[in-house]
Design a protein around this motif. Structure first.
Motif, mmCIF file in Angstrom:
data_model
loop_
_atom_site.group_PDB
_atom_site.id
_atom_site.type_symbol
_atom_site.label_atom_id
_atom_site.label_comp_id
_atom_site.label_asym_id
_atom_site.label_seq_id
_atom_site.Cartn_x
_atom_site.Cartn_y
_atom_site.Cartn_z
ATOM 1 N N ASN A 136 -13.740 84.918 32.249
ATOM 2 C CA ASN A 136 -13.944 86.367 32.203
ATOM 3 C C ASN A 136 -13.998 86.930 33.618
ATOM 4 O OD1 ASN A 136 -16.078 85.315 29.748
ATOM 5 N ND2 ASN A 136 -14.473 86.762 29.219
ATOM 6 N N ASP A 137 -13.469 88.128 33.798
ATOM 7 C CA ASP A 137 -13.564 88.823 35.077
ATOM 8 C C ASP A 137 -14.573 89.955 34.930
ATOM 9 O OD1 ASP A 137 -13.308 90.147 37.468
ATOM 10 O OD2 ASP A 137 -11.121 90.022 37.522
ATOM 11 N N ALA A 138 -15.783 89.727 35.406
ATOM 12 C CA ALA A 138 -16.869 90.688 35.220
ATOM 13 C C ALA A 138 -16.720 91.921 36.093
ATOM 14 C CB ALA A 138 -18.218 90.008 35.494
ATOM 15 N N THR A 139 -15.762 91.943 37.018
ATOM 16 C CA THR A 139 -15.549 93.141 37.840
ATOM 17 C C THR A 139 -14.746 94.197 37.088
ATOM 18 O OG1 THR A 139 -13.481 92.356 38.856
ATOM 19 C CG2 THR A 139 -15.551 91.704 39.910
ATOM 20 N N ILE A 140 -14.275 93.866 35.894
ATOM 21 C CA ILE A 140 -13.510 94.819 35.084
ATOM 22 C C ILE A 140 -14.357 95.185 33.866
ATOM 23 C CG2 ILE A 140 -11.350 95.236 33.849
ATOM 24 C CD1 ILE A 140 -10.190 92.853 35.497
ATOM 25 N N LYS A 141 -15.029 96.313 33.944
ATOM 26 C CA LYS A 141 -15.890 96.784 32.846
ATOM 27 C C LYS A 141 -16.879 95.706 32.398
ATOM 28 C CE LYS A 141 -14.246 100.970 32.077
ATOM 29 N NZ LYS A 141 -15.049 102.214 32.091
ATOM 30 N N GLY A 142 -17.458 94.991 33.368
ATOM 31 C CA GLY A 142 -18.457 93.976 33.046
ATOM 32 C C GLY A 142 -17.895 92.786 32.289
ATOM 33 N N GLY A 143 -16.571 92.596 32.370
ATOM 34 C CA GLY A 143 -15.955 91.474 31.670
ATOM 35 C C GLY A 143 -15.832 91.693 30.177
ATOM 36 N N THR A 144 -15.956 92.952 29.725
ATOM 37 C CA THR A 144 -15.883 93.224 28.288
ATOM 38 C C THR A 144 -14.468 93.007 27.768
ATOM 39 O OG1 THR A 144 -15.546 95.573 28.754
ATOM 40 C CG2 THR A 144 -17.796 94.858 28.263
ATOM 41 N N TYR A 145 -14.394 92.773 26.463
ATOM 42 C CA TYR A 145 -13.130 92.455 25.806
ATOM 43 C C TYR A 145 -12.434 93.719 25.291
ATOM 44 C CZ TYR A 145 -13.485 87.373 25.732
ATOM 45 O OH TYR A 145 -13.523 86.041 26.094
ATOM 46 N N TYR A 146 -11.208 93.920 25.735
ATOM 47 C CA TYR A 146 -10.309 94.909 25.161
ATOM 48 C C TYR A 146 -9.487 94.210 24.070
ATOM 49 C CZ TYR A 146 -11.226 97.981 29.193
ATOM 50 O OH TYR A 146 -11.814 98.779 30.138
ATOM 51 N N PRO A 147 -8.778 94.961 23.247
ATOM 52 C CA PRO A 147 -7.895 94.305 22.268
ATOM 53 C C PRO A 147 -6.917 93.331 22.917
ATOM 54 C CG PRO A 147 -8.147 96.612 21.702
ATOM 55 C CD PRO A 147 -8.851 96.418 23.006
ATOM 56 N N VAL A 148 -6.369 93.685 24.094
ATOM 57 C CA VAL A 148 -5.417 92.788 24.749
ATOM 58 C C VAL A 148 -6.118 91.546 25.286
ATOM 59 C CG1 VAL A 148 -5.582 93.812 27.070
ATOM 60 C CG2 VAL A 148 -3.441 92.748 26.323
ATOM 61 N N THR A 149 -7.417 91.663 25.614
ATOM 62 C CA THR A 149 -8.179 90.498 26.069
ATOM 63 C C THR A 149 -8.277 89.466 24.955
ATOM 64 O OG1 THR A 149 -9.536 92.114 27.277
ATOM 65 C CG2 THR A 149 -10.262 89.820 27.295
ATOM 66 N N VAL A 150 -8.539 89.954 23.748
ATOM 67 C CA VAL A 150 -8.623 89.052 22.597
ATOM 68 C C VAL A 150 -7.289 88.350 22.370
ATOM 69 C CG1 VAL A 150 -9.045 88.907 20.112
ATOM 70 C CG2 VAL A 150 -10.417 90.457 21.528
ATOM 71 N N LYS A 151 -6.197 89.113 22.417
ATOM 72 C CA LYS A 151 -4.865 88.524 22.229
ATOM 73 C C LYS A 151 -4.598 87.431 23.263
ATOM 74 C CE LYS A 151 -2.195 92.254 20.034
ATOM 75 N NZ LYS A 151 -1.498 91.423 19.047
ATOM 76 N N LYS A 152 -4.931 87.717 24.509
ATOM 77 C CA LYS A 152 -4.687 86.760 25.588
ATOM 78 C C LYS A 152 -5.552 85.511 25.416
ATOM 79 C CE LYS A 152 -4.520 86.484 30.642
ATOM 80 N NZ LYS A 152 -4.581 87.244 31.905
ATOM 81 N N HIS A 153 -6.805 85.702 25.040
ATOM 82 C CA HIS A 153 -7.711 84.569 24.822
ATOM 83 C C HIS A 153 -7.192 83.683 23.690
ATOM 84 C CE1 HIS A 153 -12.211 83.297 24.946
ATOM 85 N NE2 HIS A 153 -11.480 82.315 24.439
#
Length: 326
Positions: A136-153
């Protein structure tokens, strides 16, 4: 008479002197020709394509920075390593890191920048073992998950499952990005699928290693290392800081007793016969301008060796295999 014929000596086949078998020349087929580097078309193609590639590198470099300068400084002031620093300190010294989906989330959300989809995924070598790393990259909105974050994970887990790669999760996340929760939680391939995949891979003896760096929430007594190591028993190791957590992770991977078995013969790589940057002059950016894709292949494959099949059939498509040196 018949008896005489039967008794007459006949030449023995074994007495014949064997002739050497003649084979067709076994030299490998090679592609490519010397280009006219001074031609107007080549020069125009080269300049336009190089400008696009330079732009790509600039954008990739910006993505690698992660969140804003202010967010990075705040993160560092808390004694934390940046996400890419964590990955770099985790993998073996001098070893490569094959990053996946670096441009995920690029200009996807109109009012927000989400570099690399708010999460870093890729394959790296840890204690000699190739692993899928998800950070996770916490420098981007505290590392919160966007829909694209879920897809990538989920895509990273799928690759790990297909290739039996142990997974290492460097967790520093604020959970789901709530304004986008309708596209994060409810469906089959949304957030919950991450934990389903972890359970499936664990059942297949694919190791899952989680390194929770510092606290997952701000208050220690709500979810820090002390609580989970002393009371809940959720965690197995107590890390003093990021470096210590990465050190423990490397030790865990080293003791997995896991060795990837390859069913293929690996040969050293070999440069093509022609410089790779000539691709700029061959392809260019003008989609109406034709070029010979064989010249492209000749500047990609080892030794420019290529065995084309069905060369005379469906000549708008080039198919074949890269030849080995032998």
């Amino acid at each position: 008479m018949w008896a005489a014929l039967r008794l007459a000596p006949r030449p023995c086949a074994r007495a014949l002197i064997p002739r050497p078998r003649a084979y067709h020349g076994d030299s490998p087929g090679r592609l490519g020709t010397q280009l006219d580097l001074g031609s107007a078309v080549y020069q125009e193609n080269y300049e336009q394509m190089k400008a696009l590639v330079d732009q790509l590198h600039e954008r990739a470099e910006k993505i690698r920075l992660g969140g804003s300068q202010k967010a990075r400084e705040r993160h560092i002031s808390r004694g934390k390593l940046l996400a890419r620093e964590r990955v770099d300190n985790l993998i073996d010294p001098g070893s490569p890191f094959l990053e996946l989906s670096q441009f995920a989330g690029y200009k996807l959300y109109v009012n927000e920048e989400v570099p690399a989809g708010s999460i870093i995924t890729g394959i790296g070598r840890v204690s000699g073992v190739e692993c899928m790393i998800i950070a996770n990259d916490a420098t981007i909105k505290g590392g919160t998950y966007y829909p694209v974050t879920v897809k990538k994970h989920l895509r990273a887990q799928e690759i790990a499952m297909q290739n039996r790669l142990p997974c290492i999760y460097l967790v520093d996340s604020g959970g789901a990005n709530l304004p986008f929760q309708a596209d994060i939680f409810p469906d089959r391939d949304h957030f919950g699928r991450i934990f389903y995949n972890q359970a499936i891979m664990s059942s297949q003896n694919i190791a899952q290693v989680k390194a929770a760096t510092k606290e997952e929430v701000s208050a220690e007594d709500l979810g820090g290392a002390d609580l989970h190591c002393r009371k809940s028993g959720v965690t197995d190791y107590y890390a003093l800081d990021d470096y210590h957590a990465l050190h423990l992770t490397r030790k865990i991977v080293k003791n997995l007793n896991y060795q990837k078995k390859l069913d293929v013969t690996i040969e050293p790589s070999e440069d093509p016969l022609f410089p790779a940057d000539e691709l700029y002059g061959i392809v260019g950016t003008n989609l109406k301008r034709q070029f010979d894709v064989r010249e492209v292949i000749a500047r990609i494959v080892d030794g420019s060796r290529f065995s084309e099949f069905k060369a005379l059939y469906g000549d708008t498509l080039v198919t074949g295999i890269k030849l080995s040196e032998k």
